[in-house]
Design a protein around this motif. Structure first.
Motif, mmCIF file in Angstrom:
data_model
loop_
_atom_site.group_PDB
_atom_site.id
_atom_site.type_symbol
_atom_site.label_atom_id
_atom_site.label_comp_id
_atom_site.label_asym_id
_atom_site.label_seq_id
_atom_site.Cartn_x
_atom_site.Cartn_y
_atom_site.Cartn_z
ATOM 1 N N THR A 1 -4.225 -5.577 14.522
ATOM 2 C CA THR A 1 -3.728 -4.370 13.847
ATOM 3 C C THR A 1 -4.533 -3.136 14.214
ATOM 4 O O THR A 1 -4.299 -2.073 13.684
ATOM 5 C CB THR A 1 -3.822 -4.540 12.329
ATOM 6 N N THR A 2 -5.480 -3.332 15.116
ATOM 7 C CA THR A 2 -6.445 -2.248 15.266
ATOM 8 C C THR A 2 -6.019 -1.157 16.225
ATOM 9 O O THR A 2 -6.435 -0.029 16.101
ATOM 10 C CB THR A 2 -7.755 -2.817 15.785
ATOM 11 N N VAL B 1 2.325 10.023 16.767
ATOM 12 C CA VAL B 1 1.527 10.013 17.989
ATOM 13 C C VAL B 1 2.438 10.120 19.204
ATOM 14 O O VAL B 1 3.399 9.371 19.325
ATOM 15 C CB VAL B 1 0.718 8.711 18.066
ATOM 16 N N PRO B 2 2.156 11.045 20.093
ATOM 17 C CA PRO B 2 2.946 11.111 21.317
ATOM 18 C C PRO B 2 2.641 9.878 22.195
ATOM 19 O O PRO B 2 1.477 9.471 22.313
ATOM 20 C CB PRO B 2 2.465 12.372 22.025
ATOM 21 N N THR B 3 3.674 9.276 22.745
ATOM 22 C CA THR B 3 3.460 8.153 23.654
ATOM 23 C C THR B 3 3.815 8.602 25.058
ATOM 24 O O THR B 3 4.206 9.752 25.258
ATOM 25 C CB THR B 3 4.355 6.968 23.254
ATOM 26 N N SER C 1 2.236 4.973 0.831
ATOM 27 C CA SER C 1 2.378 5.696 2.086
ATOM 28 C C SER C 1 1.338 6.818 2.141
ATOM 29 O O SER C 1 0.886 7.304 1.108
ATOM 30 C CB SER C 1 3.781 6.272 2.193
ATOM 31 N N THR C 2 0.955 7.203 3.348
ATOM 32 C CA THR C 2 0.016 8.328 3.496
ATOM 33 C C THR C 2 0.710 9.463 4.242
ATOM 34 O O THR C 2 1.680 9.249 4.971
ATOM 35 C CB THR C 2 -1.242 7.922 4.283
ATOM 36 N N TYR C 3 0.192 10.653 4.026
ATOM 37 C CA TYR C 3 0.784 11.849 4.635
ATOM 38 C C TYR C 3 -0.309 12.647 5.326
ATOM 39 O O TYR C 3 -1.485 12.550 4.969
ATOM 40 C CB TYR C 3 1.425 12.726 3.557
ATOM 41 N N SER C 4 0.093 13.426 6.281
ATOM 42 C CA SER C 4 -0.867 14.377 6.839
ATOM 43 C C SER C 4 -0.854 15.610 5.942
ATOM 44 O O SER C 4 0.012 15.745 5.081
ATOM 45 C CB SER C 4 -0.467 14.764 8.254
ATOM 46 N N SER D 1 -1.729 1.577 11.262
ATOM 47 C CA SER D 1 -3.039 1.732 10.638
ATOM 48 C C SER D 1 -3.734 3.027 11.065
ATOM 49 O O SER D 1 -4.546 3.566 10.346
ATOM 50 C CB SER D 1 -3.914 0.542 10.993
ATOM 51 N N THR D 2 -3.426 3.509 12.255
ATOM 52 C CA THR D 2 -4.032 4.787 12.665
ATOM 53 C C THR D 2 -2.947 5.672 13.260
ATOM 54 O O THR D 2 -1.869 5.211 13.614
ATOM 55 C CB THR D 2 -5.109 4.590 13.753
ATOM 56 N N ARG E 1 0.846 -1.200 0.000
ATOM 57 C CA ARG E 1 0.000 0.000 0.000
ATOM 58 C C ARG E 1 0.873 1.239 0.000
ATOM 59 O O ARG E 1 1.960 1.270 0.582
ATOM 60 C CB ARG E 1 -0.900 0.027 1.238
ATOM 61 N N SER F 1 -4.014 1.690 18.135
ATOM 62 C CA SER F 1 -3.054 2.700 17.719
ATOM 63 C C SER F 1 -1.856 2.683 18.662
ATOM 64 O O SER F 1 -0.960 3.488 18.548
ATOM 65 C CB SER F 1 -3.709 4.072 17.757
ATOM 66 N N GLN F 2 -1.888 1.782 19.624
ATOM 67 C CA GLN F 2 -0.783 1.683 20.570
ATOM 68 C C GLN F 2 0.483 1.211 19.846
ATOM 69 O O GLN F 2 0.416 0.461 18.896
ATOM 70 C CB GLN F 2 -1.127 0.619 21.628
ATOM 71 N N PRO F 3 1.605 1.680 20.312
ATOM 72 C CA PRO F 3 2.832 1.145 19.726
ATOM 73 C C PRO F 3 2.960 -0.339 20.080
ATOM 74 O O PRO F 3 2.477 -0.784 21.112
ATOM 75 C CB PRO F 3 3.928 1.969 20.392
#
Lengths: 257, 533, 368
Positions: free
Chosen positions: A192-193, A96-98, A75-78, A91-92, A73, A195-197
Motif C-alpha cells: 500500500t505504500t 496526482v498526474p500520471t 475521506s480526506t481533502y486538500s 494512501s498518498t 476511515r 503512490s503509483q497507480p
C-alpha cells in the motif's frame, strides 16, 4: 479482505434489519452513496450505502456518514477542497498526474437518467432528497467528464428501494467474495505504500481498504496496549518540542546579549 | 616601467588627452592632479588597459607597460603586472570575506597554494589587516575597505599599483594610514605607484612627481614644488608658501614649519579673528539623541544646539554617526531615545511639505536628489512640488553656479554643478536650516571655492548650516562651530578654531605649520600680515 | 594538521537539505513543528555570528507570513472544504465560466487546520534554507564547487552580493525622495525608485566586471584544449541539471518525470565525468580549501538520515507521517518518526565547542 467484506456485509445487515433504523424524521432525506475503488472486474471494488441526512446537510456529510456506518476511515481533502482519499485509499497523493493522465477521485451526481460528472465539490452541494452521489477512483483518468462513471444503476430509487426507511444494499461483487482467504495485515502493508497507480489487474485494492478497515476496526476495539504506547510516543514528541522551544529561546536571548 | 607614447583619447568630439608623453620609472610614486573631467581616471585606467578595452572611445598612440602594449594585451593578462583599485572599492569586491578577497586574484592566476598562503600573510601584514582577516567585507569601515582593496591587488605582487582617489572617502586618520602603507611599499618593495587625488593636501607630501592635467589636453610633469608653483589647484601649504615667497615651495608640513619661523613671529601678537556667535534664534536642538541600526548604536546621547546664521561642522571617523545625526535632524531617521527638534517640532512628525520648508538636506550622493532627464525639468518639478512660483528653483540654482545648460542631463553635469543643482533645489523653499553630508567629496579646488562662497553667503542670510565632513580645510575655511563624534558620542564641541587646533587629526595644514598659533587659513594669515605691514 | 574547526559549508547545506526533504515527506504538524524546532536550535547554537545578524530571523519572518497568507487564502477561497463550520462568510456568486472558483462561504475548522499544516510544511522548508544560510554563507558553498563549474559559481556569487546592494540602493533612493517630499509608495513612487536603482545597479555591474577582469578572471593558460574544456563544462552543467530534474521527480513522488531516480544517477555520473575530465588541467588554484573531515561527514549524514528515516517511516506506515483533519484528531507520532527528528540534532554535540567566545580567540591565535 475477508474482514473488510464482512464489515460491509455487517453494516449492510445492520441497516437492513427491519426496524433497526428509525423512520425518517421531519426534513430528513435519503441519499445513496456509491463508492467505486475502480479496481476492475470481479473484485469487491465498490459499495453502496444509503444514509439519511437532515435538511441542509452537504453531500460531503452524506459521504462521511456512509463511511462511519461502514466503519471505514474518513475521506480526506486538500485545503482547496479536492477529495484526496476515501477509506484511506489512496494512501498518498491527492490528484496526482500520471504519465498519461490523472489519478484522482472523480465525483458524479446520479439521477434517473444516469451519472453526470460533477463540476463542484461535495462540500458545496446541499443534499437534495432522493439523489445518488457517486465517487469513482480514476487510476488513469482525464480529469474531465469523459472519465468512466461508477458501475450499476444511478437512480436513487434503484439503489435505495424504500425511501421511507434507511436501507443499505451492497453490490453483488462485495457479497460474493466473503470467502476469500485471510490475508495477514503485515503482509499487505507493503503493497500500500507506493503512490503509483495500481496496475489494472491488481488485486491490492481490496487489501488496501481491508487494511484501512482493519486499522479503523482496531481503533474502535480500543486494543489498549498499542494505543497507549503510541500515545506515549506522541507525548514524548510534545515534550521534545517543548524542550526545543525553550532551548531556542534561551539561545536567542544569549546571542542577543 | 610605464611609457605613454603620444597618447590622445576621446569619448566624443572633445579630446580628453592630447599627445600625452609620460614615463614612469620603477619605484616612483606619481600623483595625477587635475580638475574634474580632465581625464585623470582615463589616464589611470589606460595603465591597466581598462581604457580602451572596457570603455570604448578613440585612442591614438600607445601605452607600454612593462614592455607590453596595452593595445594587444587585455586587462586580464595584465593582472599580474598591474593592480588597479577604483574609486569605490566596495563596488569591486567579488567575494565576501577579507582573506578570500585578498586571495581571489592569485586563485585566478593559478599560483601555488603554499606561495599563495605566504603572499596573503604578507599582504595582511603590509596593510595591517591581521585583526580583520575573518571579517565579512560588508561589515568593514571605509578605510578598512580601501586597505582590503589595496591588499587584494598587492597580493598578486604586481610591479605597478594604480589607485583612483584612494583617500577621498576616508576620514583624515584612515587616509593617513592608507598613504603610510603605500609609502612603505614604495620604499621597501620598490613598487611603482600612480594615483589620482583631489585632496592634494593629503597626498602631495608623498609624491615623487606630479602630473598636472589642465582639462584642455595639456600636461605638465615634474617635481611637486615646481609644478605646483604655477597651478591654480593647490593645497593651502602651497598657497602659504606663495604668500611668503618661499622658493622652492615646500610640500610637507615639516619643510614649511622650518621656514615659517619668521611668519610665526610676525603673527604672534596679531589678534586672532573672532568666532562668529551667530543669531540668538535656535533653529534646531538635539537633546540626548540616540539612534540605532539593529543592535548597533549609531548615536548615543548627543546634545547639540544649532543657531541661525552659523555653520556647524560635524567631524569624526567613518562610521562615528555623523550621517545618522544629520538624518535625525532631517527627519529621515527615527531617534530611538531623546529628541531632535527643528523650530520646536520633531521633524519626523512633520508632513513632507512642511519638513522641506524647515530643513533642507543634501545627502552624500547629491545625484540621488535628481531624477529628471533635463536640468530645466528638474527645476520645474521642484517648483511644482514645493508650490513655489515658477522659476524660483532655477533662480536659486543660478545664484549658486551661474546658468546651467537647461537641456543637459543632470548625470552629465560635473560633480560641482550637480551639487549646486541639488543644493539649489533644496534651498528653493528657503528652509531655515540646511544639512550637507560630505559636500566636498569629489569636488576639485575650484568647485570647493565656489561652495565655500555659497555657504558663507547663506550664513549671512541667517540660514543655519550643519555639515558632516572629513575635509578639514573646508572646516577651517567656513565653520564657526565644530562637533567631533566618536562611537556616537560627542567628544569635542566648541568654536571650530579651538576644536580643530586641539585635535591633531583634524588640524588643517596652516594650523599645523603655524602651531601653536591658532590660524586656520591662508586668507586669515594674509589679512593679518597685511595689518603688520 | 587538522584545520577542521567547524563543519564544512557544504556539510551544513547538505544537513539543511536533508531536513527540508524530511519536511516534504510529512504532513503531520507535530513532526513539522519538531523539525522547525530542530532547525532553530541547531542554527542558534552553531551559527557563526561574526558576520552580523543571522539571516534565520528574516527567513522565520517570511515563513510566518507564508502561514498567515495560507490561512487567509483558505478563509477567502475555502468554500469547497467540508467539515465543522466555524463561521459562514457571505458567499460571492460566481458566473458559470468561473465555476472552479469560490469566494467566501463557510469556513471550516478542518479547512483551517489543513491550511495551517500545509503552510507549516512550506515554512519549515524555508526555515531549513534560512538555517543553511545562517550556518554557512552560500558563497562558501560556491567556493567549494569543482573548478569546472567555476564560471557559474562566480556568476551566482555576484548575484548573491547584488541583492543586498540593491536593497541598500533602494533605501538610499527612498530617503532621497523623502527629502524632496516625493511619494515613496504607490506606482509613481515605485517608478521613481526603480529607475535610479536600476541605473545604479547597471553602473555597479560594469565596475565589478572591470574589477574582475583587472584581477585575472577568465585568464587563459598557455596550453589548453578549448574543445575538451568546453566539453567538460557542458557535461558538468548537463549532469547538474539532470540531478536537479531527477531530484524533483523523486521528491514530487509521482510520475511527473518518468525514471526520476535513473535520471538522477545519470546526472551524477555525467557531472562526475565533467569534473574528472577538466580536473586534471586546473588553471585556477584554491586558497586554503576547507577540509571535509569527520565532523562535516557526520553533520551531512545526520540531515540525510533524518530524511531517510522519515521516508522509511512513510513507506512502512503512510499514516504515521501523514495527517489529515478528516476526522479531527490529534496528530500521532510513531517511534521511527521521532527517531528521525532526534537524529537531526546530532550536529550539536559534534560541532559545538565549549565556549564560542574563547574558541574564536583561539582560532585567531592559530591563524596569526
Amino acid at each position: 479482505m475477508r474482514r473488510f467484506s464482512l464489515l460491509i456485509l455487517a453494516a449492510a445487515l445492520l441497516g437492513a434489519v427491519p426496524g433497526a433504523a428509525p423512520a425518517l424524521a421531519a426534513g430528513e432525506r435519503t441519499i445513496a452513496v456509491v463508492v467505486d475503488f475502480g479496481a476492475g472486474e470481479g473484485l469487491p471494488a465498490s459499495f453502496t450505502l444509503c444514509v439519511k441526512e437532515p435538511s441542509g446537510a452537504t453531500d460531503a456529510q452524506a459521504l462521511a456518514d456512509a463511511l462511519t456506518t461502514a466503519k471505514l476511515r474518513q475521506s480526506t481533502y486538500s485545503s482547496s477542497g479536492l477529495l484526496c482519499s476515501i477509506a484511506g485509499y489512496p494512501s498518498t497523493g491527492c490528484g496526482v498526474p500520471t504519465s498519461s493522465g490523472y489519478s484522482y477521485w472523480a465525483y458524479f451526481h446520479g439521477g434517473a437518467e444516469g451519472w453526470s460528472y460533477a463540476s463542484d465539490g461535495p462540500a458545496e452541494r446541499t443534499a437534495s432528497p432522493g439523489t445518488a452521489e457517486g465517487w469513482r477512483f480514476e487510476r488513469d483518468g482525464r480529469g474531465n467528464p469523459s472519465d468512466q462513471v461508477p458501475p450499476g444503476p444511478s437512480g436513487p430509487a434503484a439503489l435505495c428501494p424504500s425511501s421511507t426507511e434507511t436501507t443499505s444494499t451492497t453490490l453483488p461483487a462485495v457479497t460474493t467474495t466473503t470467502e476469500a482467504t485471510p490475508v495477514p495485515i503485515s503482509a499487505t502493508a507493503s503493497s500500500t505504500t507506493t503512490s503509483q497507480p495500481l496496475p489494472p489487474t491488481s488485486t491490492t485494492t481490496p487489501s488496501v481498504v481491508h487494511e484501512a478497515a482493519a486499522r479503523t476496526a482496531a481503533a474502535h476495539e480500543h486494543s489498549s496496549s498499542p494505543a497507549s504506547a503510541s500515545a506515549m510516543v506522541t507525548v514524548a514528541a510534545v515534550g521534545l518540542l517543548a524542550v526545543l522551544g525553550v532551548v531556542a529561546l534561551v539561545l536567542r536571548r544569549r546571542s542577543r546579549a | 616601467m610605464i611609457r605613454f607614447e603620444s597618447v590622445s583619447f576621446r569619448y566624443d568630439a572633445t579630446w580628453i588627452l592630447r599627445h600625452l608623453n609620460l614615463e614612469v620609472a620603477e619605484g616612483e610614486l606619481v600623483v595625477v592632479v587635475g580638475p574634474t573631467g580632465s581625464g585623470k581616471t582615463t589616464l589611470l585606467k589606460m595603465i591597466d588597459g581598462l581604457v580602451p578595452h572596457f570603455s570604448g572611445g578613440e585612442m591614438l598612440g600607445d601605452v607600454v607597460v612593462d614592455g607590453r602594449s596595452i593595445r594587444d594585451t587585455p586587462p586580464t593578462e595584465l593582472a599580474s603586472t598591474v593592480g588597479y583599485v577604483g574609486q569605490d572599492p566596495a563596488a569591486t569586491f567579488v567575494t565576501d570575506r577579507v582573506e578570500d578577497e585578498i586571495a581571489y586574484a592569485m586563485e585566478n592566476l593559478g599560483i601555488e597554494p603554499s606561495v599563495m598562503r605566504r603572499r596573503v600573510e604578507d599582504a595582511l601584514d603590509l596593510m595591517s589587516l591581521h585583526e580583520l582577516r575573518d571579517r565579512q567585507l560588508a561589515t568593514l569601515s571605509g578605510g578598512q575597505r580601501q586597505r582590503v582593496a589595496i591588499a587584494a591587488v598587492l597580493a598578486a605582487s604586481p610591479g605597478i599599483l594604480v589607485l583612483d582617489e584612494p583617500t577621498s572617502a576616508l576620514d583624515p586618520g584612515a587616509a593617513e594610514e592608507v598613504l603610510a602603507s603605500l609609502t612603505r611599499l614604495v620604499h621597501d618593495v620598490g613598487l611603482t605607484v600612480v594615483l589620482a587625488e583631489h585632496r592634494l593636501a593629503r597626498v602631495l607630501p608623498f609624491a615623487d612627481r606630479v602630473v598636472l592635467l589642465d582639462g584642455a589636453g595639456t600636461v605638465e610633469v615634474g617635481e611637486p614644488g615646481v609644478v605646483m608653483a604655477s597651478s591654480s589647484l593647490a593645497p593651502p601649504i602651497i598657497d602659504l608658501g606663495r604668500l611668503a615667497g618661499w622658493s622652492p615651495l615646500p610640500v610637507t608640513v615639516r619643510d614649511a614649519r622650518r621656514r615659517a619661523g619668521a611668519m610665526r613671529a610676525a603673527l604672534d601678537h596679531e589678534p586672532v579673528p573672532a568666532t562668529l556667535v551667530g543669531g540668538t534664534e535656535v533653529v534646531a536642538i538635539a537633546d540626548g539623541l540616540c539612534a540605532s541600526y539593529g543592535s548597533t548604536l549609531a548615536l548615543d546621547g548627543v546634545d547639540l544646539e544649532v543657531r541661525a546664521g552659523t555653520i556647524t561642522a560635524v567631524m569624526g571617523r567613518n562610521g562615528s554617526g555623523k550621517s545618522t545625526l544629520l538624518g535625525c535632524l532631517a527627519g529621515i531617521n527615527q531617534p530611538s531615545c531623546g529628541a531632535a527638534t527643528v523650530q520646536g517640532t520633531p521633524p519626523t512628525t512633520l508632513s513632507a511639505k512642511e519638513r522641506i520648508r524647515r530643513v533642507g538636506f543634501v545627502p552624500q550622493d547629491a545625484s540621488l536628489l535628481l531624477y529628471c532627464q533635463r536640468v530645466d525639468q528638474e527645476c520645474a518639478t521642484a517648483d511644482e512640488e514645493h508650490h513655489l512660483a515658477p522659476g524660483t528653483t532655477s533662480a536659486s540654482v543660478a545664484r549658486l553656479t551661474g546658468e546651467l545648460d537647461p537641456a543637459r542631463h543632470p548625470r552629465d553635469l560635473s560633480e560641482g554643478q550637480r551639487l549646486a543643482l541639488a543644493l539649489g533645489i533644496v534651498l528653493a523653499p528657503a528652509p531655515r536650516m540646511v544639512l550637507l553630508d560630505e559636500p566636498t567629496r569629489g569636488l576639485d579646488y575650484e568647485a570647493k571655492r565656489a561652495l565655500v562662497a555659497v555657504l558663507a553667503e547663506l550664513r549671512d542670510e541667517g540660514v543655519a548650516i550643519v555639515m558632516a565632513t572629513h575635509d578639514v580645510e573646508l572646516v577651517a575655511q567656513v565653520a564657526d562651530h565644530a562637533v567631533v563624534l566618536a562611537q556616537g558620542e560627542v567628544i569635542a564641541h566648541g568654536p571650530a578654531r579651538d576644536v580643530v587646533c586641539h585635535t591633531p587629526a583634524f588640524a588643517p595644514q596652516v594650523a599645523k605649520v603655524l602651531s601653536p598659533l591658532p590660524w586656520l587659513t591662508v586668507a586669515e594669515v594674509a589679512g593679518a600680515l597685511e595689518g603688520v605691514r | 594538521m587538522n584545520r577542521e574547526h567547524r563543519p564544512h559549508a557544504v556539510a551544513w547545506w547538505l544537513w539543511s537539505a536533508g531536513l527540508a526533504i524530511a519536511a516534504l515527506r510529512t504532513s503531520n504538524p507535530l513532526l513539522l513543528l519538531l523539525l522547525a524546532g530542530v532547525i532553530c536550535v541547531v542554527t542558534l547554537a552553531l551559527a557563526d555570528r561574526t558576520g552580523g545578524p543571522s539571516p534565520l530571523g528574516t527567513f522565520a519572518r517570511v515563513a510566518a507570513i507564508i502561514i498567515v497568507l495560507r490561512v487567509v487564502l483558505q478563509v477567502i477561497f475555502g468554500q469547497r472544504v467540508p467539515g465543522h463550520v466555524l463561521v459562514s462568510l457571505p458567499s460571492l456568486p460566481m458566473p458559470s465560466w468561473a465555476e472552479g472558483v469560490s469566494i467566501g462561504g463557510p469556513v471550516t475548522v478542518e479547512g483551517l487546520l489543513s491550511a495551517l499544516s500545509g503552510g507549516l510544511r512550506l515554512a519549515v522548508v524555508l526555515l531549513a534554507f534560512g538555517a543553511a544560510n545562517s550556518l554557512a554563507s552560500p558563497r562558501e558553498v560556491l567556493r567549494s564547487l569543482p573548478g569546472v563549474l567555476h564560471e557559474i559559481a562566480v556568476a551566482v556569487t555576484v548575484a548573491l552580493c547584488f541583492a543586498p546592494e540593491v536593497l541598500a540602493s533602494v533605501r538610499r533612493v527612498r530617503q532621497a525622495r523623502m527629502l524632496r517630499g516625493r511619494p515613496t509608495t504607490g506606482i509613481a513612487g515605485m517608478r521613481g525608485i526603480a529607475v535610479p536603482v536600476l541605473e545604479d545597479a547597471l553602473e555597479r555591474s560594469v565596475q565589478l566586471a572591470a574589477s574582475m577582469g583587472a584581477r585575472g578572471f577568465g585568464r587563459r593558460p598557455v596550453v589548453r584544449s578549448r574543445a575538451r574544456d568546453r566539453g567538460a563544462v557542458a557535461l558538468a552543467i548537463v549532469g547538474s541539471l539532470l540531478v536537479l530534474a531527477g531530484g524533483y521527480g523523486i521528491l514530487a513522488g509521482s510520475d511527473v518525470i518518468p525514471g526520476a531516480a535513473w535520471l538522477a544517477v545519470l546526472g551524477v555520473v555525467a557531472a562526475a565525468g565533467g569534473v574528472l575530465l577538466s580536473g586534471r588541467r586546473a588553471v585556477r588554484t584554491r586558497y586554503r580549501p576547507a577540509p571535509f573531515g569527520w565532523r562535516s561527514t557526520v553533520c551531512a549524514l545526520s540531515g540525510w538520515a533524518t530524511a531517510a528515516l522519515m521516508a522509511v517511516a512513510g513507506i512502512l506506515d503512510p499514516a504515521s507521517v501523514t495527517w489529515s483533519p478528516w476526522p479531527l484528531s490529534w496528530p500521532a507520532v510513531t517511534p521511527l518518526a521521532l527517531l528521525a527528528i532526534v537524529v537531526g540534532l546530532v550536529p550539536i554535540p559534534v560541532a559545538l565547542r565549549p565556549s564560542p567566545r574563547g574558541s574564536t580567540r583561539a582560532l585567531v591565535e592559530v591563524g596569526a
